[in-house]
Design an enzyme around this catalytic site. Structure first.
Site, short mmCIF file in Angstrom:
data_model
loop_
_atom_site.label_atom_id
_atom_site.label_comp_id
_atom_site.label_asym_id
_atom_site.label_seq_id
_atom_site.Cartn_x
_atom_site.Cartn_y
_atom_site.Cartn_z
N GLU A 322 -34.51 -84.45 21.92
CA GLU A 322 -33.91 -84.53 20.61
C GLU A 322 -34.58 -83.29 19.68
O GLU A 322 -33.43 -84.15 18.55
CB GLU A 322 -34.81 -85.59 19.83
CG GLU A 322 -35.25 -86.65 21.07
CD GLU A 322 -34.34 -87.36 22.18
OE1 GLU A 322 -32.91 -87.26 20.97
OE2 GLU A 322 -33.69 -87.65 23.26
N TYR A 405 -24.40 -85.89 30.27
CA TYR A 405 -25.55 -84.52 30.44
C TYR A 405 -25.58 -84.11 31.47
O TYR A 405 -25.64 -82.33 31.21
CB TYR A 405 -27.07 -85.83 30.65
CG TYR A 405 -26.93 -86.52 29.46
CD1 TYR A 405 -28.29 -86.83 28.18
CD2 TYR A 405 -26.64 -87.62 29.35
CE1 TYR A 405 -28.28 -87.31 27.49
CE2 TYR A 405 -26.83 -88.71 28.57
CZ TYR A 405 -28.10 -88.58 27.36
OH TYR A 405 -27.76 -89.73 26.65
#
Length: 625
Positions: A322, A405
């Site tokens: 994040e 991802y």
């Protein structure tokens, strides 16, 4: 029409200091065919939102937000109207800044996209929308006290990605239409509001009418609208460094602060790699267990799942991920969700580099090796390497599993190995600088890397196979697979068990989450009841406090219709709302036909009210098949 590339005139904002009253220069938008967003009703080339000012009150009894949104509009010459995105909003009125009514119409709902709100501008460049959200707003989850850690006070949080914020903010809800924002949020007097922007009233807020309190926030940098985030609850704060800290319910604050205690080291490592952190503070909010994701990269306030709190910091890769989004995603954003790999693939690669810098090369290799496993699994689940859903650029939301991802990060790692790490790092740092606070497409990235890294080197161009990586299905043969010595040791124990050896010979002492996952996911899917009993009793799987272990064990038990595990699985899906961990449980049950499907539907009916609307909608699709 060509959109005017000029700043709006400075105008006053609701109760904000003078320094905040100047409108920021609007971020550019992309108008290439690849940048057309099919998930918005907006027509930003005609008129676009550049700033959102919210003044809303949270009503926990009605489960609604109500008040007004004031939008600054940049319009092309001759533009008559602006089109916004809304989803189940009760629009009371639309006026200009002076209160003059403006004509508006809410169009028909489109599946999963909400409706267009078309406002006739009549010369206005600031519009004021008074409205109330629906109690079932897809971005908002209203938790009763019993579903919080403390058990005494209610909780509210938002989840905007990818296009859910249109259910509580009437704006142009597209990642390519970046907007600054400000807000005043009024809440019950015993609760605290936090948002993904600079706090203007401190932790206590200001007294409001009827014993309530209001909190003001500001984001002076243009962001994609899905990054406007809100949470309200019984919250406390603990600093983790000079520019970081963690919010959570008081009962979980100590454990949360310990788990994310390395965040300042991560910020330093990230800056050393790819340039300055441009968002001021990096705070985190640990949410109740129903939060649907591992983390959400809301600027200045990352949202985190409590499932990462295992007491050993083995899941701090979520924090690193994040944080990395502060560059890849928040700073340079995919223009549409057809290119979400530009967010998630870049960030997964960057996350791994942060983990290597803070914890060492082998720990980073362990994460990368597991990601490779995930990539192979996603390709297989998609139907093989020829499946269209294994492309990076494709229909929005259509890529298989976590392929954005894993394939995206493998792509970047392959480029790194081909050109050398120092050269690739220098390129990436310059890339983030060149495109800061701007949207990007796959075509734009490939053009940039050809201009600024490849520079006409045909041999390098041929070696990298850029277009094949971005636009073709499957995995090119030049893909780099990083292998972990730590996981190789797990593989040796796994091989012994697969050969019939006793589970008691496995030594999981000190295993991190990644080692557990390698072992459990590597076990053959067909097991005898006796072997499953041995695994559970010897390794304590049903009673594990690690949510990742519980999920992986549940998948294995379900694949074998192992009834003794069902009570633990039921408890798990009723206590965790993270989609990554519970979707495989429901999918596994549904694959088991007459045995599993009734169980899946029963478990979902019990847990539905606990899940965030995003998760509930995903699981409902699974169990409705």
């Amino acid at each position: 029409m060509r959109l005017l590339a000029l700043a709006l005139a400075a105008t006053s904002l609701t109760a904000l200091p003078a320094a905040a009253q100047q409108a920021a220069k609007p971020a550019p938008i992309l108008t290439t065919p690849e940048a057309k967003d099919v998930w918005t009703h907006a027509r930003p080339e005609i008129a676009r939102v550049t700033h959102v000012d919210l003044d809303l009150r949270a009503d926990f009894a009605a489960k609604t937000m109500s008040g007004r949104a004031t939008l600054d509009v940049l319009a092309a010459p001759g533009a008559k109207e602006i089109v916004l995105d809304v989803d189940d909003l009760d629009i009371a009125s639309v006026t200009d800044a002076q209160g003059r009514p403006l004509r508006f119409a809410v169009g028909a709902d489109a599946p999963d996209l909400g409706a267009p709100l078309t406002v006739q501008l009549d010369g206005a460049r600031r519009i004021v929308i008074r409205y109330t959200t629906g109690p079932g707003a897809s971005a908002l989850q209203w938790l009763p006290p019993q579903l919080t850690a403390g058990g005494d006070k209610p909780f509210l949080f938002s989840q905007g990605q990818p296009i859910n914020n249109r259910s509580w903010i009437p704006t142009q809800d597209s990642p390519g239409i970046r907007q600054t924002w400000s807000a005043r949020i009024t809440v019950p007097g015993d609760l605290v509001a936090v948002m993904s922007g600079e706090r203007l009233d401190g932790a206590e807020g200001k007294p409001a009418a009827n014993g309530e309190r209001s909190f003001r926030f500001r984001m002076d940098k243009p962001v994609p609208p899905y990054l406007i985030a809100l949470a309200v609850g019984d919250l406390a704060f603990k600093a983790t460094g000079p520019r970081s800290g963690v919010w959570s319910e008081p009962s979980t604050l100590g454990g949360a602060a310990y788990e994310v205690g390395d965040v300042e080291k991560m910020i330093d490592a990230a800056e050393a790699l790819y340039g300055p952190y441009r968002w001021g503070r990096y705070d985190m909010l640990v949410l109740p267990p129903s939060f649907p994701f591992g983390g959400m990269e809301n600027p200045t306030l990352t949202f985190l799942t409590p499932t990462i709190i295992t007491g050993d910091r083995s899941n701090t890769d979520v924090v690193a991920h994040e944080l990395a989004h502060s560059w890849s995603g928040n700073l340079v954003t995919n223009a549409t969700w057809s290119d979400s790999w530009l967010n998630e693939g870049f960030t997964t690669y960057f996350e791994n580099r942060i983990m290597e810098a803070v914890y060492g090369k082998e720990r980073a290799a362990m994460y990368a090796d597991l990601d490779w496993d995930g990539l192979q699994s996603d390709i297989a689940e998609a139907g093989g390497p020829a499946a269209p859903t294994t492309r990076l650029h494709g229909d929005p939301g259509a890529t298989a599993g976590q392929l954005d991802y894993f394939k995206g990060s493998t792509f970047l790692r392959t480029i790194e190995q081909a050109v050398g790490r120092p050269r690739f790092d220098a390129y990436l740092r310059s890339y983030f600088d060149r495109h800061a606070f701007q949207p990007q497409t796959s075509a734009g990235f490939l053009a940039d890397i050809r201009k600024n890294l490849i520079k006409g080197d045909k041999a390098l161009e041929d070696k990298l196979q850029l277009d094949r990586w971005a636009y073709q299905p499957g995995l090119p043969e030049n893909a780099v697979h990083v292998k972990s010595a730590t996981l190789a040791e797990v593989d040796a124990q796994l091989a012994a068990v697969k050969a019939g050896g006793p589970v008691s010979a496995v030594d999981p002492k000190g295993w991190a989450t990644q080692q557990w996952l390698r072992f459990l996911n590597g076990l053959p899917r067909e097991q005898t009841p006796a072997r499953l009993k041995e695994l559970d009793e010897t390794l304590g799987l049903s009673g594990s406090t690690n949510a990742y272990v519980r999920s992986a064990w549940g998948e294995l038990a379900i694949a074998n219709r192992y009834d003794p595990a069902l009570p633990a699985i039921r408890a798990f899906v009723n206590s965790v709302g993270r989609g990554l961990l519970i979707r495989p449980i429901y999918e596994g049950l549904m694959k088991q036909g007459e045995w599993g499907q009734p169980i899946a539907r029963r478990f979902f009916e019990e847990a539905r009210s606990y899940y965030h609307p995003v998760t509930a909608a995903q699981v409902e699709k699974i169990v409705s098949k």
